[in-house]
Write a protein that holds these residues in place. Sequence first.
Motif, PDB file in Angstrom:
ATOM      1  N   UNK A  25       0.835  -1.197   0.000  1.00 52.36           N
ATOM      2  CA  UNK A  25       0.000   0.000   0.000  1.00 52.36           C
ATOM      3  C   UNK A  25       0.871   1.249   0.000  1.00 52.36           C
ATOM      4  N   UNK A  26       0.357   2.304  -0.590  1.00 53.62           N
ATOM      5  CA  UNK A  26       0.975   3.617  -0.531  1.00 53.62           C
ATOM      6  C   UNK A  26       0.032   4.496   0.295  1.00 53.62           C
ATOM      7  N   UNK A  27       0.331   4.640   1.572  1.00 53.05           N
ATOM      8  CA  UNK A  27      -0.504   5.429   2.469  1.00 53.05           C
ATOM      9  C   UNK A  27       0.016   6.858   2.467  1.00 53.05           C
ATOM     10  N   UNK A  28      -0.654   7.740   1.727  1.00 48.30           N
ATOM     11  CA  UNK A  28      -0.194   9.117   1.534  1.00 48.30           C
ATOM     12  C   UNK A  28      -0.044   9.899   2.831  1.00 48.30           C
ATOM     13  N   UNK A  29      -0.933   9.702   3.772  1.00 48.42           N
ATOM     14  CA  UNK A  29      -0.942  10.510   4.989  1.00 48.42           C
ATOM     15  C   UNK A  29      -0.388   9.782   6.207  1.00 48.42           C
ATOM     16  N   UNK A  30       0.386   8.722   5.995  1.00 48.58           N
ATOM     17  CA  UNK A  30       0.891   7.921   7.116  1.00 48.58           C
ATOM     18  C   UNK A  30       2.125   8.575   7.737  1.00 48.58           C
ATOM     19  N   UNK A  31       1.881   9.627   8.501  1.00 48.90           N
ATOM     20  CA  UNK A  31       2.943  10.320   9.225  1.00 48.90           C
ATOM     21  C   UNK A  31       2.783  10.104  10.716  1.00 48.90           C
ATOM     22  N   UNK A  32       3.572  10.811  11.466  1.00 52.05           N
ATOM     23  CA  UNK A  32       3.588  10.674  12.926  1.00 52.05           C
ATOM     24  C   UNK A  32       2.206  10.929  13.534  1.00 52.05           C
ATOM     25  N   UNK A  54      -2.990   4.443  16.715  1.00 53.03           N
ATOM     26  CA  UNK A  54      -2.757   3.770  17.996  1.00 53.03           C
ATOM     27  C   UNK A  54      -3.871   4.074  18.993  1.00 53.03           C
ATOM     28  N   UNK A  55      -4.336   5.295  18.997  1.00 49.88           N
ATOM     29  CA  UNK A  55      -5.440   5.668  19.881  1.00 49.88           C
ATOM     30  C   UNK A  55      -6.712   4.900  19.528  1.00 49.88           C
ATOM     31  N   UNK A  56      -7.000   4.781  18.238  1.00 47.94           N
ATOM     32  CA  UNK A  56      -8.182   4.040  17.784  1.00 47.94           C
ATOM     33  C   UNK A  56      -8.068   2.556  18.161  1.00 47.94           C
ATOM     34  N   UNK A  57      -6.889   1.981  17.984  1.00 45.67           N
ATOM     35  CA  UNK A  57      -6.665   0.576  18.343  1.00 45.67           C
ATOM     36  C   UNK A  57      -6.854   0.390  19.843  1.00 45.67           C
ATOM     37  N   UNK A  97       0.950  -7.342  17.681  1.00 47.33           N
ATOM     38  CA  UNK A  97       1.573  -7.248  16.347  1.00 47.33           C
ATOM     39  C   UNK A  97       1.034  -6.049  15.573  1.00 47.33           C
ATOM     40  N   UNK A  98      -0.262  -5.804  15.676  1.00 46.30           N
ATOM     41  CA  UNK A  98      -0.859  -4.644  15.008  1.00 46.30           C
ATOM     42  C   UNK A  98      -0.261  -3.354  15.559  1.00 46.30           C
ATOM     43  N   UNK A  99      -0.162  -3.255  16.857  1.00 42.51           N
ATOM     44  CA  UNK A  99       0.421  -2.064  17.491  1.00 42.51           C
ATOM     45  C   UNK A  99       1.875  -1.885  17.069  1.00 42.51           C
ATOM     46  N   UNK A 100       2.627  -2.974  17.037  1.00 40.54           N
ATOM     47  CA  UNK A 100       4.035  -2.910  16.605  1.00 40.54           C
ATOM     48  C   UNK A 100       4.146  -2.381  15.169  1.00 40.54           C
ATOM     49  N   UNK A 118      -7.953   6.907  11.230  1.00 43.76           N
ATOM     50  CA  UNK A 118      -7.049   7.955  11.695  1.00 43.76           C
ATOM     51  C   UNK A 118      -7.037   9.154  10.749  1.00 43.76           C
ATOM     52  N   UNK A 119      -7.053   8.904   9.462  1.00 42.81           N
ATOM     53  CA  UNK A 119      -7.096  10.010   8.494  1.00 42.81           C
ATOM     54  C   UNK A 119      -8.375  10.817   8.696  1.00 42.81           C
ATOM     55  N   UNK A 120      -9.489  10.142   8.917  1.00 46.58           N
ATOM     56  CA  UNK A 120     -10.758  10.830   9.149  1.00 46.58           C
ATOM     57  C   UNK A 120     -10.708  11.670  10.427  1.00 46.58           C
ATOM     58  N   UNK A 121     -10.200  11.103  11.509  1.00 47.33           N
ATOM     59  CA  UNK A 121     -10.078  11.838  12.766  1.00 47.33           C
ATOM     60  C   UNK A 121      -9.181  13.051  12.563  1.00 47.33           C
ATOM     61  N   UNK A 122      -8.055  12.850  11.901  1.00 40.58           N
ATOM     62  CA  UNK A 122      -7.100  13.937  11.658  1.00 40.58           C
ATOM     63  C   UNK A 122      -7.733  15.024  10.785  1.00 40.58           C
ATOM     64  N   UNK A 123      -8.459  14.626   9.761  1.00 34.40           N
ATOM     65  CA  UNK A 123      -9.133  15.604   8.890  1.00 34.40           C
ATOM     66  C   UNK A 123     -10.126  16.435   9.693  1.00 34.40           C
ATOM     67  N   UNK A 124     -10.974  15.762  10.452  1.00 41.14           N
ATOM     68  CA  UNK A 124     -11.995  16.464  11.231  1.00 41.14           C
ATOM     69  C   UNK A 124     -11.375  17.406  12.262  1.00 41.14           C
ATOM     70  N   UNK A 125     -10.275  16.993  12.872  1.00 40.01           N
ATOM     71  CA  UNK A 125      -9.584  17.837  13.851  1.00 40.01           C
ATOM     72  C   UNK A 125      -9.015  19.093  13.208  1.00 40.01           C
ATOM     73  N   UNK A 126      -8.821  19.047  11.890  1.00 41.11           N
ATOM     74  CA  UNK A 126      -8.281  20.182  11.146  1.00 41.11           C
ATOM     75  C   UNK A 126      -9.350  20.859  10.287  1.00 41.11           C
TER      76      UNK A 126
END
Length: 173
Positions: A4-11, A18-21, A47-50, A103-111
Amino acid sequence: MAKFNFFNLGKNVRSVMLSEINDDIKAGRIFISERLNDAGKEKYAAFLIEAVTNSDEEAFEALLDLATYFHPTTLRQGKPIKMPSNASTILCQSEFNRYYIRAVCVHALANNINEVEIYRARVSSWARPESEAKIGKKISAQNLLDDLRSSIGTAPTLLPEVNSGLSVRIFIK
């Protein structure tokens, strides 16, 4: 399968993943596939968290390998069949992508960004026409987030279809 190429997969997105998990774990609603054996069920969340913390869906798959953590057979139409060779790939890609999208949705809404854009995140040798028709479409971040949070262990209504290779990104003109 391709990566996958996750465009917004940053810190920031990883942190929200991690918060959602962790929210799902605390609420007892994290998806644990019945295809996993007892050891796989025990190790799955760690493993998912790692993978979310340090790598990607490929690392998740490497950790949750088919030979060690899956049952040798599964049921199809009530009859046992050999576990599909891509069972680990599909599970790991699907679940990593679902948390990424949340996470992208949460991040978008927060912005104060109300929509996210659907894109092809993984190249497919044969893309379904219904998946291709969604590429470039904007979708409500809140509706998608709500759908994914409420469809754990089942197919979401909006996106993504299992093994479609579609994901979302924050798109600013």
